[in-house]
Enzyme design. Structure first.
Site, PDB file in Angstrom:
ATOM      1  N   ASN A  69      -5.334  -6.744  13.438  1.00 23.84           N
ATOM      2  CA  ASN A  69      -5.174  -6.531  11.913  1.00 23.84           C
ATOM      3  C   ASN A  69      -4.978  -7.548  11.015  1.00 23.84           C
ATOM      4  O   ASN A  69      -3.994  -9.007  10.869  1.00 23.84           O
ATOM      5  CB  ASN A  69      -3.362  -4.977  11.542  1.00 23.84           C
ATOM      6  CG  ASN A  69      -3.230  -5.188  10.420  1.00 23.84           C
ATOM      7  OD1 ASN A  69      -5.094  -5.647   9.329  1.00 23.84           O
ATOM      8  ND2 ASN A  69      -2.301  -4.516   9.665  1.00 23.84           N
TER       9      ASN A  69
ATOM     10  N   LYS B 186      -2.399 -10.367  12.279  1.00 19.29           N
ATOM     11  CA  LYS B 186      -1.017  -9.636  12.894  1.00 19.29           C
ATOM     12  C   LYS B 186      -1.065  -9.186  14.051  1.00 19.29           C
ATOM     13  O   LYS B 186      -2.785  -7.872  14.643  1.00 19.29           O
ATOM     14  CB  LYS B 186      -0.744  -8.725  12.348  1.00 19.29           C
ATOM     15  CG  LYS B 186       0.933  -8.664  11.282  1.00 19.29           C
ATOM     16  CD  LYS B 186       0.255  -7.427  10.500  1.00 19.29           C
ATOM     17  CE  LYS B 186       1.907  -6.384  11.075  1.00 19.29           C
ATOM     18  NZ  LYS B 186       2.047  -5.225  10.222  1.00 19.29           N
TER      19      LYS B 186
ATOM     20  N   ARG C 191      -7.710  -2.941  13.185  1.00 19.94           N
ATOM     21  CA  ARG C 191      -7.185  -2.010  12.828  1.00 19.94           C
ATOM     22  C   ARG C 191      -8.523  -2.623  11.506  1.00 19.94           C
ATOM     23  O   ARG C 191      -8.978  -3.109  11.390  1.00 19.94           O
ATOM     24  CB  ARG C 191      -6.336  -2.277  11.841  1.00 19.94           C
ATOM     25  CG  ARG C 191      -6.166  -1.652  10.342  1.00 19.94           C
ATOM     26  CD  ARG C 191      -5.334  -1.877   9.797  1.00 19.94           C
ATOM     27  NE  ARG C 191      -4.963  -0.859   8.539  1.00 19.94           N
ATOM     28  CZ  ARG C 191      -4.469  -1.388   7.100  1.00 19.94           C
ATOM     29  NH1 ARG C 191      -4.691  -2.367   7.254  1.00 19.94           N
ATOM     30  NH2 ARG C 191      -4.150  -0.489   6.101  1.00 19.94           N
TER      31      ARG C 191
ATOM     32  N   HIS D   5      -4.634   5.355   5.182  1.00 14.50           N
ATOM     33  CA  HIS D   5      -2.982   5.187   7.014  1.00 14.50           C
ATOM     34  C   HIS D   5      -3.940   6.627   7.885  1.00 14.50           C
ATOM     35  O   HIS D   5      -2.445   7.248   7.931  1.00 14.50           O
ATOM     36  CB  HIS D   5      -2.151   6.065   6.194  1.00 14.50           C
ATOM     37  CG  HIS D   5      -1.413   5.051   4.735  1.00 14.50           C
ATOM     38  ND1 HIS D   5      -0.686   5.548   3.882  1.00 14.50           N
ATOM     39  CD2 HIS D   5      -1.344   3.531   5.110  1.00 14.50           C
ATOM     40  CE1 HIS D   5       0.103   4.687   3.517  1.00 14.50           C
ATOM     41  NE2 HIS D   5      -0.383   3.371   4.387  1.00 14.50           N
TER      42      HIS D   5
ATOM     43  N   HIS E 222       3.758   9.995   5.696  1.00 17.79           N
ATOM     44  CA  HIS E 222       3.860   8.765   5.731  1.00 17.79           C
ATOM     45  C   HIS E 222       4.046   7.652   4.253  1.00 17.79           C
ATOM     46  O   HIS E 222       3.148   7.723   3.303  1.00 17.79           O
ATOM     47  CB  HIS E 222       2.275   7.781   5.844  1.00 17.79           C
ATOM     48  CG  HIS E 222       2.298   6.620   6.074  1.00 17.79           C
ATOM     49  ND1 HIS E 222       2.158   6.279   7.407  1.00 17.79           N
ATOM     50  CD2 HIS E 222       2.726   5.306   5.203  1.00 17.79           C
ATOM     51  CE1 HIS E 222       2.526   4.651   6.638  1.00 17.79           C
ATOM     52  NE2 HIS E 222       2.534   4.534   6.396  1.00 17.79           N
TER      53      HIS E 222
ATOM     54  N   GLY F   7       6.148   4.224   2.722  1.00 18.94           N
ATOM     55  CA  GLY F   7       6.297   3.389   3.077  1.00 18.94           C
ATOM     56  C   GLY F   7       6.372   2.720   2.033  1.00 18.94           C
ATOM     57  O   GLY F   7       6.152   3.237   0.849  1.00 18.94           O
ATOM     58  N   ASN F   8       5.828   1.318   2.491  1.00 23.26           N
ATOM     59  CA  ASN F   8       5.862   0.506   0.749  1.00 23.26           C
ATOM     60  C   ASN F   8       4.512   1.297  -0.305  1.00 23.26           C
ATOM     61  O   ASN F   8       4.314   1.500  -1.268  1.00 23.26           O
ATOM     62  CB  ASN F   8       5.144  -1.206   1.074  1.00 23.26           C
ATOM     63  CG  ASN F   8       5.124  -1.547  -0.425  1.00 23.26           C
ATOM     64  OD1 ASN F   8       5.879  -1.446  -1.394  1.00 23.26           O
ATOM     65  ND2 ASN F   8       4.215  -2.478  -0.221  1.00 23.26           N
ATOM     66  N   GLY F   9       2.934   1.430   1.269  1.00 22.82           N
ATOM     67  CA  GLY F   9       2.074   2.147   0.533  1.00 22.82           C
ATOM     68  C   GLY F   9       2.580   3.787   1.316  1.00 22.82           C
ATOM     69  O   GLY F   9       3.770   3.769   2.045  1.00 22.82           O
TER      70      GLY F   9
ATOM     71  N   ARG G  86       2.647   1.066  -5.994  1.00 22.51           N
ATOM     72  CA  ARG G  86       0.919   1.941  -6.823  1.00 22.51           C
ATOM     73  C   ARG G  86       1.903   3.212  -7.747  1.00 22.51           C
ATOM     74  O   ARG G  86       2.659   3.789  -6.996  1.00 22.51           O
ATOM     75  CB  ARG G  86      -0.025   2.203  -5.762  1.00 22.51           C
ATOM     76  CG  ARG G  86      -0.541   0.870  -5.003  1.00 22.51           C
ATOM     77  CD  ARG G  86      -1.636   1.622  -4.233  1.00 22.51           C
ATOM     78  NE  ARG G  86      -2.053   0.716  -3.344  1.00 22.51           N
ATOM     79  CZ  ARG G  86      -1.539   0.491  -1.692  1.00 22.51           C
ATOM     80  NH1 ARG G  86      -1.512   1.476  -1.185  1.00 22.51           N
ATOM     81  NH2 ARG G  86      -2.021   0.160  -1.240  1.00 22.51           N
TER      82      ARG G  86
ATOM     83  N   ASP H 120      11.087  -2.138  -3.665  1.00 15.97           N
ATOM     84  CA  ASP H 120      11.648  -1.915  -2.105  1.00 15.97           C
ATOM     85  C   ASP H 120      12.710  -0.927  -2.286  1.00 15.97           C
ATOM     86  O   ASP H 120      13.732  -0.731  -2.608  1.00 15.97           O
ATOM     87  CB  ASP H 120      12.167  -3.114  -1.115  1.00 15.97           C
ATOM     88  CG  ASP H 120      12.613  -2.618  -0.025  1.00 15.97           C
ATOM     89  OD1 ASP H 120      13.273  -2.031   0.730  1.00 15.97           O
ATOM     90  OD2 ASP H 120      11.808  -3.749   0.878  1.00 15.97           O
TER      91      ASP H 120
ATOM     92  N   ARG I 293      15.126  -0.023  -0.382  1.00 16.63           N
ATOM     93  CA  ARG I 293      16.166  -0.316   0.062  1.00 16.63           C
ATOM     94  C   ARG I 293      17.457  -0.912  -1.456  1.00 16.63           C
ATOM     95  O   ARG I 293      18.385  -1.037  -1.590  1.00 16.63           O
ATOM     96  CB  ARG I 293      16.837  -1.082   0.874  1.00 16.63           C
ATOM     97  CG  ARG I 293      16.832  -1.315   2.131  1.00 16.63           C
ATOM     98  CD  ARG I 293      16.290  -2.182   3.833  1.00 16.63           C
ATOM     99  NE  ARG I 293      15.055  -2.390   3.046  1.00 16.63           N
ATOM    100  CZ  ARG I 293      13.797  -3.261   4.499  1.00 16.63           C
ATOM    101  NH1 ARG I 293      14.572  -3.511   5.374  1.00 16.63           N
ATOM    102  NH2 ARG I 293      12.633  -3.449   3.395  1.00 16.63           N
TER     103      ARG I 293
ATOM    104  N   GLY J 154       8.247   2.930   6.826  1.00 16.67           N
ATOM    105  CA  GLY J 154       9.292   2.354   6.650  1.00 16.67           C
ATOM    106  C   GLY J 154      10.072   3.532   6.338  1.00 16.67           C
ATOM    107  O   GLY J 154      11.571   3.717   6.290  1.00 16.67           O
TER     108      GLY J 154
ATOM    109  N   GLU K 135       1.316   2.538  14.314  1.00 13.65           N
ATOM    110  CA  GLU K 135       0.058   2.235  14.294  1.00 13.65           C
ATOM    111  C   GLU K 135      -0.833   1.962  15.586  1.00 13.65           C
ATOM    112  O   GLU K 135      -2.367   1.983  15.781  1.00 13.65           O
ATOM    113  CB  GLU K 135      -0.863   1.980  12.717  1.00 13.65           C
ATOM    114  CG  GLU K 135      -0.628   2.764  11.812  1.00 13.65           C
ATOM    115  CD  GLU K 135      -0.306   2.314  10.137  1.00 13.65           C
ATOM    116  OE1 GLU K 135      -1.720   2.342   9.652  1.00 13.65           O
ATOM    117  OE2 GLU K 135       1.156   1.868  10.077  1.00 13.65           O
TER     118      GLU K 135
END
Ligand code: AMP
Length: 393
Positions: free
Chosen positions: A7, A14, A88, A177, A203, A205-207, A236, A278, A280, A326, A379
Site C-alpha cells: 500500500n 506499507k 492497493r 473499502h 467497516h 475504523g478511522n474511516g 470526516r 480515536d 479509545r 479498528g 485487506e
C-alpha cells in the site's frame, strides 16, 4: 508462494509478505517520510521490530532497501522467492471492476482516474512503478478499493443531480473499502457455508463505510463519489447538506478547498468532541464525564444504526450483520450501543459474547432476529489472494 501486498502513499510504503496458501504473514513493515527528509522504516519479523533511519529519496530507493533487508534479515534467501506483488489502488473508476495484472499500458489507463482520487492514485501508481523498476520480472497486480462496488446498479450509484454531470464528468457513487468488505463477506459466507447470504458489512475504523451485499454482489454502500460520504467517521463528517459549504465559506472567508479539508480532517468524532478522532480517547473521555465526547459517540452510533436499518430494508431483511476494522473489531462499547440502536430490527447483543476483541465471533444472543458477527478484516490477505489467483490463471 510468497506474495508482497503493498500500500503506497505519497511519502509512505506499507508492505506485508504473505505465504500462500497457508496465509501466514511472514513479515510486515512501513517506510515513512520517503522523499521528504528524516525517512525511516520499520520491519516486523518473527515477533521482533527492527527500526532504522535512512535517507530515502524516492519510492524506488525504499523498494531497493526493502529487498536488501529481506535478504539481510534472512526473511527470504533470494528475490526469486517473491512470486507476485499486489498493490492497493484506491480508484479504478468505472473501468476496473476486478483486480488486474499491471502493465505500463494498464497503469496509463488507471492514471485517467487520478483526478477522482488525487491524494491516493498517483501515489499508488508511483509505488507500482518503483517495484517494476527494482523487480522487473515479477508480476504486479492492482487491487482496487472501488472494484467490489462495481456491481451497484444505476438507481443506487447515481446522484439525483443533472444527468450530464454523470455522463460528462463521471459524477456518481463509487464506494471505497471494497477490498475489506469483499474480504469480510467472503469470510462470513465461508464460515456460515452459504455463498448467498444477505450481509450488512460495517467497516468501522478511522474511516468508515457500510455496505449492503446480496449473494456476493454489492447493492449499495455509504461512501460515495469520495470517501467523505456516509456515516460519521474519525475526522470526516459523513453525509451533510452540501449547501453548508458555501455558507461557511462566506462566514469564515475560507476557500472551498479549506472547507472541504475541514470536512475531511476536522469533523466527525474529532469535530464534535474537540478531543480526538480515536474512539479509545472518546471512550476514556466519556468515562470521565465529558459531555461533548458522549454527544460525539451518540451521533456516531446513531448514524451507523440508521444505515444498518436502511440497508436491512434495502436487502428485504439481512441474514447477518458484520462488524469489522479498528472500532468494529475492538470497541465493546460502540458495538453494544449499535446493538441497542437497532433493537427495532430484533437485534440483541449478548453482553458476554461481545466482550471480545479482534476475533471472528458471534456477538448476538440466540434470540437475535439477525445474527451479528465480529469478523477481523485483512485487506492485505485479500490483495495477496487476488495476486496469486491472477498469477496462476
Ligand atoms: P482502523 O482505521 O481500522 O485502523 O481503525 C482505527 C480506529 O480503531 C482507531 O481510531 C480507534 O478508534 C479504534 N480502535 C482500535 N483499537 C481499539 C480499542 N481497543 N477500543 C476502541 N477502539 C479501538
Amino acid at each position: 508462494m510468497k506474495i508482497l501486498a503493498v500500500n503506497a502513499g505519497s511519502s509512505s510504503l506499507k508492505f506485508t509478505l504473505i505465504e500462500l496458501p497457508s496465509q501466514e504473514t511472514i513479515a510486515s513493515g512501513l517506510f515513512e517520510k520517503i522523499g521528504i527528509g528524516n525517512s525511516m522504516y520499520t520491519i516486523k519479523f518473527k515477533g521482533e521490530k527492527y527500526t532504522k533511519e535512512l535517507d530515502l529519496k524516492d519510492h524506488a530507493v525504499a523498494v531497493q532497501v526493502l529487498m536488501d533487508e529481506l535478504i539481510n534479515m534472512h526473511i527470504i534467501s533470494s528475490l526469486e522467492e517473491i512470486e507476485g506483488i499486489g498493490h492497493r489502488i484506491v480508484h479504478g473508476g468505472q473501468e476496473f471492476k476486478e483486480s488486474i495484472v499491471l502493465t505500463e499500458d494498464v497503469l496509463k489507463k488507471i492514471e485517467n482516474y487520478n483526478e477522482l482520487a488525487p491524494l491516493h492514485n498517483p501515489a499508488n501508481i508511483m509505488g507500482v512503478r518503483a517495484f517494476m523498476k527494482v523487480l522487473p520480472h515479477v508480476t504486479n497486480v492492482g487491487v482496487f478499493d472501488t472494484a467490489f462496488h462495481s456491481s451497484m446498479e444505476p438507481k443506487e450509484y447515481l446522484y439525483p443531480v443533472p444527468y450530464e454531470w454523470y455522463q460528462q464528468y463521471g459524477v456518481r457513487k463509487y464506494g471505497f473499502h471494497g477490498t475489506s468488505h469483499r474480504y469480510v463477506n467472503k469470510t462470513i459466507c465461508e464460515y456460515l457455508k452459504n455463498p448467498n447470504l444477505k450481509v450488512i458489512s460495517c467497516h468501522i475504523g478511522n474511516g468508515g463505510s457500510i455496505t449492503a451485499i446480496n449473494a456476493g454482489k454489492v447493492v449499495d454502500t455509504t461512501m460515495g463519489f469520495t470517501p467523505l460520504a456516509g456515516i460519521m467517521m474519525g475526522t470526516r463528517s459523513g453525509d451533510i447538506d452540501a449547501s453548508l459549504i458555501e455558507y461557511v465559506m462566506h462566514k469564515t472567508g475560507e476557500s472551498i478547498t479549506e472547507v472541504t479539508n475541514d470536512l475531511n480532517k476536522r469533523s466527525g468524532l474529532l469535530g464534535i468532541s474537540g478531543i480526538s478522532s480515536d474512539s479509545r480517547d472518546i471512550e476514556e473521555a466519556i468515562k470521565s464525564g465529558n459531555e461533548k465526547a458522549r454527544l460525539a459517540q451518540e451521533m456516531y452510533v446513531q448514524k451507523i444504526a440508521n444505515y444498518i436499518a436502511m440497508y436491512n430494508n434495502l436487502l428485504d431483511g439481512a441474514d447477518v450483520i458484520v462488524l469489522t476494522a479498528g472500532v468494529g473489531e475492538n470497541s465493546i462499547m460502540t458495538r453494544k450501543m449499535i446493538g441497542e440502536k437497532i433493537a427495532s430490527l430484533g437485534v440483541v447483543i449478548d453482553e458476554e459474547a461481545n466482550n471480545c476483541r479482534g476475533e471472528l465471533k458471534l456477538i448476538s444472543a440466540a434470540e437475535s432476529k439477525i445474527p451479528v458477527y465480529v469478523v477481523p478484516t485483512n485487506e492485505e490477505l485479500m490483495i495477496a489472494l487476488d495476486t496469486m489467483a491472477l498469477i496462476e490463471k
